[in-house]
Design an enzyme around this catalytic site. Sequence first.
Site, PDB file in Angstrom:
ATOM      1  N   CYS A 195     -13.531  -7.410  11.552  1.00 13.86           N
ATOM      2  CA  CYS A 195     -13.362  -6.117  11.929  1.00 13.86           C
ATOM      3  C   CYS A 195     -14.746  -5.755  12.764  1.00 13.86           C
ATOM      4  CB  CYS A 195     -13.371  -5.042  10.812  1.00 13.86           C
ATOM      5  SG  CYS A 195     -11.727  -4.992  10.221  1.00 13.86           S
ATOM      6  N   LYS A 212      -2.046  -7.847  11.066  1.00 14.08           N
ATOM      7  CA  LYS A 212      -3.546  -7.714  11.777  1.00 14.08           C
ATOM      8  C   LYS A 212      -4.342  -7.531  10.558  1.00 14.08           C
ATOM      9  CE  LYS A 212      -2.922  -3.109  13.746  1.00 14.08           C
ATOM     10  NZ  LYS A 212      -2.907  -2.264  14.651  1.00 14.08           N
ATOM     11  N   ASP A 213      -3.980  -7.079   9.457  1.00 20.47           N
ATOM     12  CA  ASP A 213      -4.752  -6.768   7.996  1.00 20.47           C
ATOM     13  C   ASP A 213      -5.003  -7.992   7.341  1.00 20.47           C
ATOM     14  OD1 ASP A 213      -5.181  -3.900   8.751  1.00 20.47           O
ATOM     15  OD2 ASP A 213      -3.606  -3.190   7.756  1.00 20.47           O
ATOM     16  N   GLN A 267      -0.216   9.753  10.587  1.00 20.82           N
ATOM     17  CA  GLN A 267      -0.149  11.248  10.415  1.00 20.82           C
ATOM     18  C   GLN A 267      -1.772  12.007  10.608  1.00 20.82           C
ATOM     19  OE1 GLN A 267       1.264   8.949   8.694  1.00 20.82           O
ATOM     20  NE2 GLN A 267       3.428   9.218   8.904  1.00 20.82           N
ATOM     21  N   ARG A 293       0.874  -1.224   0.062  1.00 19.80           N
ATOM     22  CA  ARG A 293       0.151   0.036   0.039  1.00 19.80           C
ATOM     23  C   ARG A 293       1.204   1.263   0.154  1.00 19.80           C
ATOM     24  NH1 ARG A 293      -2.818  -0.231   5.350  1.00 19.80           N
ATOM     25  NH2 ARG A 293      -3.794   1.372   4.605  1.00 19.80           N
ATOM     26  N   ARG A 329     -10.624   7.631  11.727  1.00 18.23           N
ATOM     27  CA  ARG A 329     -10.138   6.930  10.477  1.00 18.23           C
ATOM     28  C   ARG A 329      -8.950   7.540  10.241  1.00 18.23           C
ATOM     29  NH1 ARG A 329     -11.960   3.602   6.979  1.00 18.23           N
ATOM     30  NH2 ARG A 329      -9.759   3.280   6.706  1.00 18.23           N
ATOM     31  N   GLY A 330      -8.172   7.117   9.184  1.00 13.10           N
ATOM     32  CA  GLY A 330      -6.863   7.686   8.587  1.00 13.10           C
ATOM     33  C   GLY A 330      -5.690   6.979   8.955  1.00 13.10           C
ATOM     34  N   ASN A 331      -4.810   7.286   8.223  1.00  9.68           N
ATOM     35  CA  ASN A 331      -3.267   6.757   8.543  1.00  9.68           C
ATOM     36  C   ASN A 331      -2.665   7.606   9.872  1.00  9.68           C
ATOM     37  OD1 ASN A 331      -2.096   9.488   7.937  1.00  9.68           O
ATOM     38  ND2 ASN A 331      -1.753   8.665   5.645  1.00  9.68           N
ATOM     39  N   ARG A 380     -11.949  -3.174  18.892  1.00 11.08           N
ATOM     40  CA  ARG A 380     -11.073  -3.526  20.086  1.00 11.08           C
ATOM     41  C   ARG A 380     -10.426  -2.587  20.989  1.00 11.08           C
ATOM     42  NH1 ARG A 380      -5.674  -3.575  21.521  1.00 11.08           N
ATOM     43  NH2 ARG A 380      -5.454  -2.611  19.109  1.00 11.08           N
ATOM     44  N   ARG A 381     -10.085  -1.570  20.276  1.00  5.58           N
ATOM     45  CA  ARG A 381      -9.624  -0.557  21.309  1.00  5.58           C
ATOM     46  C   ARG A 381     -10.766   0.273  21.699  1.00  5.58           C
ATOM     47  NH1 ARG A 381      -5.169   1.226  16.907  1.00  5.58           N
ATOM     48  NH2 ARG A 381      -3.182  -0.018  17.788  1.00  5.58           N
ATOM     49  N   ARG A 388      -4.505  10.807  11.822  1.00  2.00           N
ATOM     50  CA  ARG A 388      -5.055  10.869  13.039  1.00  2.00           C
ATOM     51  C   ARG A 388      -4.457  11.757  14.164  1.00  2.00           C
ATOM     52  NH1 ARG A 388      -6.310   4.285  14.022  1.00  2.00           N
ATOM     53  NH2 ARG A 388      -6.335   3.755  11.622  1.00  2.00           N
TER      54      ARG A 388
END
Length: 308
Positions: A245, A86-87, A156, A12, A152-154, A134-135, A158
């Site tokens: 998920c 984990k993905d 950076q 990715r 959501r988001g990567n 989970r969190r 977040r």
Amino acid sequence: MADSATLVIGTRGSPLALAQAHETQDRLCRATGRDETQFALKVIKTTGDAIQDRPLSEAGGKGLFTRELDIALLEGAIDCGVHSAKDIPTYLPEGIMIAGYLPREDVRDVFISARAARLQDLPPGAVVGSASLRRQAQVRRLRPDLAVTLLRGNVQTRLAKLESGVVDATMLALAGLKRLGMTEHATAIFETDEFLPAVGQGAIGITARAGDDRVLDLLARIVDPETGYALAAERAFLTVLDGSCRTPIAGHARLRDGVLDFRGLVLRPDGSDAREVALSGPPAEAAALGAEAGRDLKARMPADFLTL
């Protein structure tokens, strides 16, 4: 492959995904004595990268970050795919296998906030953002007085939303911050006995075509057996529970003094109830150990536990 001397690594395009792909590339270079031009990176955009406005559980769950790389593998556009372990879905498409895992990074989660030094110190009603069920469930279990919302988001993205005040706090994987050189953002680190990590957290998994001996032989030089045992137990646990998920599931295995210790946890999404399990056994029986832990939890859960 582009030619007989090149292995094409699919990844990715997020900063963390690229860091993981470069780690894979670097390890291959060191293991083979070849330079990085022999291990080309190919960036592939995935469905999961394009979805930012809703939980992944509403868009199809696991597989959204791997599907397009799987297609590229089967079509021969890439020779291996590099993923956050984990993905990787519980079940892989026919013709694709997990070749192994790189040595695991720190599995712990971190708490990040400018309002408090720890999750316990946040004022009632503070907003905690996370994309992980989970969190979210573990936060609600520890602090039912907090407001928990989707973030959501990567990494950076977040952190930017946190800094702009969209949320008061968030949690991220310490492994990701380490790989990005951003550990200074961690306010506090959760120990695993307080906040159990996701199955596969901290590990980089590499997928390849089943039967592609040349590629598998190259990857065998860099994968880590100890991490492989741990992930075999964790993924078997997830398989028995049919984890996705949509389910708040945590699990962590580690090898100590020749014994594989496993802990598992399943929670209701609102954190109001949880079931835990802990088992140990020989690493050669890692998958059986994880499956046994999953069956033990499943036998002790109400019939509606995973659906509410």
